[in-house]
Motif scaffolding. Sequence first.
Motif, PDB file in Angstrom:
ATOM      1  N   THR A  94     -88.527  50.439 -31.374  1.00 61.11           N
ATOM      2  CA  THR A  94     -88.158  49.091 -30.916  1.00 61.11           C
ATOM      3  C   THR A  94     -88.710  47.998 -31.825  1.00 61.11           C
ATOM      4  O   THR A  94     -88.004  47.043 -32.144  1.00 61.11           O
ATOM      5  N   SER A  95     -89.959  48.137 -32.266  1.00 57.83           N
ATOM      6  CA  SER A  95     -90.539  47.076 -33.106  1.00 57.83           C
ATOM      7  C   SER A  95     -89.851  47.030 -34.466  1.00 57.83           C
ATOM      8  O   SER A  95     -89.619  45.952 -35.019  1.00 57.83           O
ATOM      9  N   ALA A  96     -89.477  48.201 -35.010  1.00 54.58           N
ATOM     10  CA  ALA A  96     -88.755  48.227 -36.286  1.00 54.58           C
ATOM     11  C   ALA A  96     -87.377  47.588 -36.134  1.00 54.58           C
ATOM     12  O   ALA A  96     -86.933  46.818 -37.000  1.00 54.58           O
ATOM     13  N   CYS A  97     -86.691  47.880 -35.017  1.00 49.73           N
ATOM     14  CA  CYS A  97     -85.381  47.261 -34.763  1.00 49.73           C
ATOM     15  C   CYS A  97     -85.525  45.746 -34.648  1.00 49.73           C
ATOM     16  O   CYS A  97     -84.706  44.997 -35.191  1.00 49.73           O
ATOM     17  N   ALA A  98     -86.559  45.293 -33.941  1.00 52.17           N
ATOM     18  CA  ALA A  98     -86.779  43.854 -33.776  1.00 52.17           C
ATOM     19  C   ALA A  98     -87.045  43.191 -35.121  1.00 52.17           C
ATOM     20  O   ALA A  98     -86.528  42.106 -35.406  1.00 52.17           O
ATOM     21  N   TRP A  99     -87.833  43.848 -35.965  1.00 51.62           N
ATOM     22  CA  TRP A  99     -88.134  43.329 -37.300  1.00 51.62           C
ATOM     23  C   TRP A  99     -86.843  43.208 -38.121  1.00 51.62           C
ATOM     24  O   TRP A  99     -86.591  42.188 -38.766  1.00 51.62           O
ATOM     25  N   LEU A 100     -86.022  44.254 -38.081  1.00 50.37           N
ATOM     26  CA  LEU A 100     -84.777  44.252 -38.849  1.00 50.37           C
ATOM     27  C   LEU A 100     -83.825  43.160 -38.374  1.00 50.37           C
ATOM     28  O   LEU A 100     -83.265  42.412 -39.186  1.00 50.37           O
ATOM     29  N   GLN A 101     -83.619  43.057 -37.050  1.00 52.10           N
ATOM     30  CA  GLN A 101     -82.648  42.081 -36.557  1.00 52.10           C
ATOM     31  C   GLN A 101     -83.090  40.657 -36.870  1.00 52.10           C
ATOM     32  O   GLN A 101     -82.263  39.792 -37.130  1.00 52.10           O
ATOM     33  N   GLN A 102     -84.402  40.413 -36.882  1.00 54.71           N
ATOM     34  CA  GLN A 102     -84.886  39.072 -37.248  1.00 54.71           C
ATOM     35  C   GLN A 102     -84.542  38.762 -38.696  1.00 54.71           C
ATOM     36  O   GLN A 102     -84.141  37.649 -39.025  1.00 54.71           O
ATOM     37  N   ARG A 103     -84.714  39.742 -39.569  1.00 55.46           N
ATOM     38  CA  ARG A 103     -84.426  39.515 -40.990  1.00 55.46           C
ATOM     39  C   ARG A 103     -82.929  39.405 -41.254  1.00 55.46           C
ATOM     40  O   ARG A 103     -82.505  38.642 -42.109  1.00 55.46           O
ATOM     41  N   VAL A 104     -82.129  40.165 -40.507  1.00 63.24           N
ATOM     42  CA  VAL A 104     -80.671  40.049 -40.656  1.00 63.24           C
ATOM     43  C   VAL A 104     -80.224  38.624 -40.315  1.00 63.24           C
ATOM     44  O   VAL A 104     -79.381  38.045 -40.993  1.00 63.24           O
ATOM     45  N   ARG A 105     -80.822  38.038 -39.269  1.00 60.84           N
ATOM     46  CA  ARG A 105     -80.434  36.686 -38.820  1.00 60.84           C
ATOM     47  C   ARG A 105     -81.326  35.587 -39.404  1.00 60.84           C
ATOM     48  O   ARG A 105     -81.314  34.451 -38.938  1.00 60.84           O
ATOM     49  N   ASP A 106     -82.089  35.908 -40.429  1.00 60.67           N
ATOM     50  CA  ASP A 106     -83.055  34.962 -40.993  1.00 60.67           C
ATOM     51  C   ASP A 106     -82.409  33.623 -41.364  1.00 60.67           C
ATOM     52  O   ASP A 106     -81.275  33.584 -41.857  1.00 60.67           O
ATOM     53  N   ALA A 107     -83.148  32.554 -41.120  1.00 61.34           N
ATOM     54  CA  ALA A 107     -82.637  31.192 -41.358  1.00 61.34           C
ATOM     55  C   ALA A 107     -82.252  30.951 -42.811  1.00 61.34           C
ATOM     56  O   ALA A 107     -81.430  30.081 -43.107  1.00 61.34           O
ATOM     57  N   SER A 108     -82.812  31.720 -43.742  1.00 55.51           N
ATOM     58  CA  SER A 108     -82.482  31.521 -45.158  1.00 55.51           C
ATOM     59  C   SER A 108     -81.247  32.318 -45.583  1.00 55.51           C
ATOM     60  O   SER A 108     -80.787  32.194 -46.715  1.00 55.51           O
ATOM     61  N   GLY A 109     -80.711  33.149 -44.679  1.00 59.42           N
ATOM     62  CA  GLY A 109     -79.586  34.005 -45.045  1.00 59.42           C
ATOM     63  C   GLY A 109     -78.255  33.519 -44.502  1.00 59.42           C
ATOM     64  O   GLY A 109     -78.167  32.490 -43.826  1.00 59.42           O
ATOM     65  N   PRO A 110     -77.178  34.277 -44.769  1.00 54.26           N
ATOM     66  CA  PRO A 110     -75.827  33.868 -44.384  1.00 54.26           C
ATOM     67  C   PRO A 110     -75.417  34.274 -42.952  1.00 54.26           C
ATOM     68  O   PRO A 110     -74.298  34.012 -42.543  1.00 54.26           O
ATOM     69  N   LEU A 111     -76.326  34.917 -42.195  1.00 52.74           N
ATOM     70  CA  LEU A 111     -75.965  35.394 -40.858  1.00 52.74           C
ATOM     71  C   LEU A 111     -76.827  34.746 -39.767  1.00 52.74           C
ATOM     72  O   LEU A 111     -77.152  35.376 -38.763  1.00 52.74           O
ATOM     73  N   VAL A 112     -77.168  33.496 -39.975  1.00 47.79           N
ATOM     74  CA  VAL A 112     -77.983  32.774 -38.993  1.00 47.79           C
ATOM     75  C   VAL A 112     -77.172  32.600 -37.715  1.00 47.79           C
ATOM     76  O   VAL A 112     -76.020  32.175 -37.756  1.00 47.79           O
TER      77      VAL A 112
END
Length: 195
Positions: A94-112
């Motif tokens: 769960t913590s790894a999934c949470a870490w990944l999803q945060q980075r996927v939606r990161d404010a500096s990226g295209p999937l905010v």
Amino acid sequence: MGTVTLGVSIAVPEPYGSLIQERRAGFGDPAAHSIPTHVTLLPPTEVDASALPAIEAHLATVAAAGRPFPMRLSGTGTFRPLSPVVYIQVVEGTSACAWLQQRVRDASGPLVRDLQFPYHPHVTVAHGIAEEAMDRAYEELSEYAAEWSCASFALYQQGTDGVWRKLHEYAFGGGGETTSLPSQSTPADRPSVHP
């Protein structure tokens, strides 16, 4: 170029993925064969098609920073009454999934994007079907368990037919695209599974 609907998720590998998909269909969920069995990292998100190269580069960067981790599913849960969903619980990873999803939606990226509900990794087994069927899914899969080493995630696109298809799979640690998880087929390509 128009817009496309994308999602990012961790595929549940075989034999678990197809078996869960068959059970979901057996509960009467019409979406069962349109959605490969998965743990969501980015829910369905509409983007401009021209953003795809930037999105793919962003996901490759996220994957390069990740490392394989153990995933374990056990038992069922539900989001009812807030949302008509019964799911298999993610009890390890769960913590790894949470870490990944945060980075996927990161404010500096295209999937905010904001999420409708707080992030809770899970594997949906029934969604928006009759309450009795939801109850049956909850009970019948209450002792379900599976585990594997998660080494990648994938980018999916929803077709005009409503079916989600994998565009790219991203291996952790910068290994590029991987084929470690076979794509789940649609009912037309797969022989019937009988109990």
